[in-house]
Write a protein that holds these residues in place. Structure first.
Motif, PDB file in Angstrom:
ATOM      1  N   GLY A  48       0.756  -1.206  -0.116  1.00 12.38           N
ATOM      2  CA  GLY A  48      -0.081   0.048  -0.085  1.00 12.38           C
ATOM      3  C   GLY A  48       0.686   1.083   0.131  1.00 12.38           C
ATOM      4  O   GLY A  48       0.291   2.452  -0.151  1.00 12.38           O
ATOM      5  N   ASN A  49       2.180   1.241  -0.131  1.00 12.75           N
ATOM      6  CA  ASN A  49       2.941   2.203  -0.027  1.00 12.75           C
ATOM      7  C   ASN A  49       3.120   3.158  -1.334  1.00 12.75           C
ATOM      8  O   ASN A  49       3.544   4.132  -1.290  1.00 12.75           O
ATOM      9  CB  ASN A  49       4.519   1.947   0.432  1.00 12.75           C
ATOM     10  CG  ASN A  49       4.300   1.701   1.801  1.00 12.75           C
ATOM     11  OD1 ASN A  49       4.256   2.515   2.795  1.00 12.75           O
ATOM     12  ND2 ASN A  49       4.715   0.261   2.188  1.00 12.75           N
ATOM     13  N   LEU A  50       2.310   2.692  -2.375  1.00 12.82           N
ATOM     14  CA  LEU A  50       2.275   3.547  -3.641  1.00 12.82           C
ATOM     15  C   LEU A  50       0.988   3.976  -3.867  1.00 12.82           C
ATOM     16  O   LEU A  50       0.864   4.589  -4.904  1.00 12.82           O
ATOM     17  CB  LEU A  50       2.953   2.479  -4.734  1.00 12.82           C
ATOM     18  CG  LEU A  50       4.305   2.162  -4.950  1.00 12.82           C
ATOM     19  CD1 LEU A  50       4.681   1.250  -6.113  1.00 12.82           C
ATOM     20  CD2 LEU A  50       5.270   3.480  -5.022  1.00 12.82           C
ATOM     21  N   ASP A  51       0.015   3.429  -2.904  1.00 17.63           N
ATOM     22  CA  ASP A  51      -1.464   4.238  -3.156  1.00 17.63           C
ATOM     23  C   ASP A  51      -1.448   5.479  -3.797  1.00 17.63           C
ATOM     24  O   ASP A  51      -2.093   6.118  -4.572  1.00 17.63           O
ATOM     25  CB  ASP A  51      -2.201   3.824  -1.897  1.00 17.63           C
ATOM     26  CG  ASP A  51      -2.188   2.234  -1.943  1.00 17.63           C
ATOM     27  OD1 ASP A  51      -2.039   1.543  -2.803  1.00 17.63           O
ATOM     28  OD2 ASP A  51      -3.270   1.994  -0.797  1.00 17.63           O
ATOM     29  N   ALA A  52      -0.631   6.516  -2.936  1.00 20.23           N
ATOM     30  CA  ALA A  52      -0.801   7.922  -3.263  1.00 20.23           C
ATOM     31  C   ALA A  52       0.100   8.250  -4.549  1.00 20.23           C
ATOM     32  O   ALA A  52      -0.641   8.928  -5.388  1.00 20.23           O
ATOM     33  CB  ALA A  52      -0.332   8.617  -2.020  1.00 20.23           C
ATOM     34  N   ALA A  53       1.133   7.723  -4.651  1.00 13.33           N
ATOM     35  CA  ALA A  53       1.874   7.857  -5.946  1.00 13.33           C
ATOM     36  C   ALA A  53       1.023   7.315  -7.144  1.00 13.33           C
ATOM     37  O   ALA A  53       1.233   7.982  -8.142  1.00 13.33           O
ATOM     38  CB  ALA A  53       3.138   7.263  -5.801  1.00 13.33           C
ATOM     39  N   VAL A  54       0.447   6.042  -7.408  1.00 11.91           N
ATOM     40  CA  VAL A  54      -0.001   5.647  -8.157  1.00 11.91           C
ATOM     41  C   VAL A  54      -1.428   6.435  -8.395  1.00 11.91           C
ATOM     42  O   VAL A  54      -1.978   6.422  -9.677  1.00 11.91           O
ATOM     43  CB  VAL A  54      -0.067   4.037  -8.186  1.00 11.91           C
ATOM     44  CG1 VAL A  54      -1.133   3.414  -9.171  1.00 11.91           C
ATOM     45  CG2 VAL A  54       1.329   3.489  -8.313  1.00 11.91           C
TER      46      VAL A  54
END
Length: 193
Positions: A164-170
């Motif tokens: 879930g660490n890419l949720d904001a970036a993606v």
């Protein structure tokens, strides 16, 4: 005459598959540390000793999960035409098989000398290397380091995505499309398409 409970406990159509499926569900939702053969036997509706006939112990079960994962992984990679698409398939595999992915890269969980596991892992490694071999590399050392860089990029992206660490970036963008762009930035257009 045996009771229905006795029949259900000792006769199962495909106990090995049922236990593997239950194990994948547990790993996906709770992680590999939550696995218990006794709990998996309960979920499969068999005696607590039945899974040991197929897997011997928890490490044997996790070895089977890792071997199956590497086989599925190699199949997914084999369909990719170039390095970038192998990376995309890597990310897709992690998203579609998160339980396998969690176990495959944790050799402390399974028997690393298992012949089925070794064969599946060797095949997956060959598929990963095939993507790198198409790139120009002046030396064998450069090719090796390029392989490490490509693996690090795909594995890191997949791990960050799953956690879930890419949720904001993606955001709402397709994760595979984002990975394609990241791979292009890292390796240039020579990595594919």
């Amino acid at each position: 005459m045996t009771s229905d409970r006795a029949d259900r406990t000792y006769h199962h159509g495909d106990l090995r598959r049922a236990v593997l499926t239950a194990a994948l569900d547990v790993i996906r939702t709770e992680g590999p540390a939550a696995l218990s053969l006794r709990d998996l036997a309960r979920r499969a509706g068999v005696s607590h000793a039945a899974p040991a006939h197929h897997f011997k112990d928890r490490a044997g079960l996790l070895t089977a999960v890792a071997a199956e994962g590497y086989t599925l992984f190699a199949d997914a990679l084999a369909e990719a035409p170039d390095l970038r698409e192998r990376g995309v398939r890597y990310v897709r595999f992690a998203a579609e098989h998160p339980a396998h992915f969690q176990v495959m890269f944790r050799p402390d969980l399974y028997r690393t000398d298992d012949p089925h596991l070794l064969a599946a892992k060797d095949r997956a490694t060959a598929e990963l290397r095939a993507g790198v071999s198409a790139l120009p590399a002046p030396t064998p050392e450069d090719a090796r380091l390029t392989g490490i860089a490509a693996w690090s990029l795909a594995h890191g992206f997949a791990t960050l995505l799953l956690s879930g660490n890419l949720d904001a970036a993606v955001g709402d963008t397709d994760a595979e499309a984002v990975f394609r762009r990241v791979a292009e930035l890292a390796f240039g257009r020579g990595a594919g398409g």
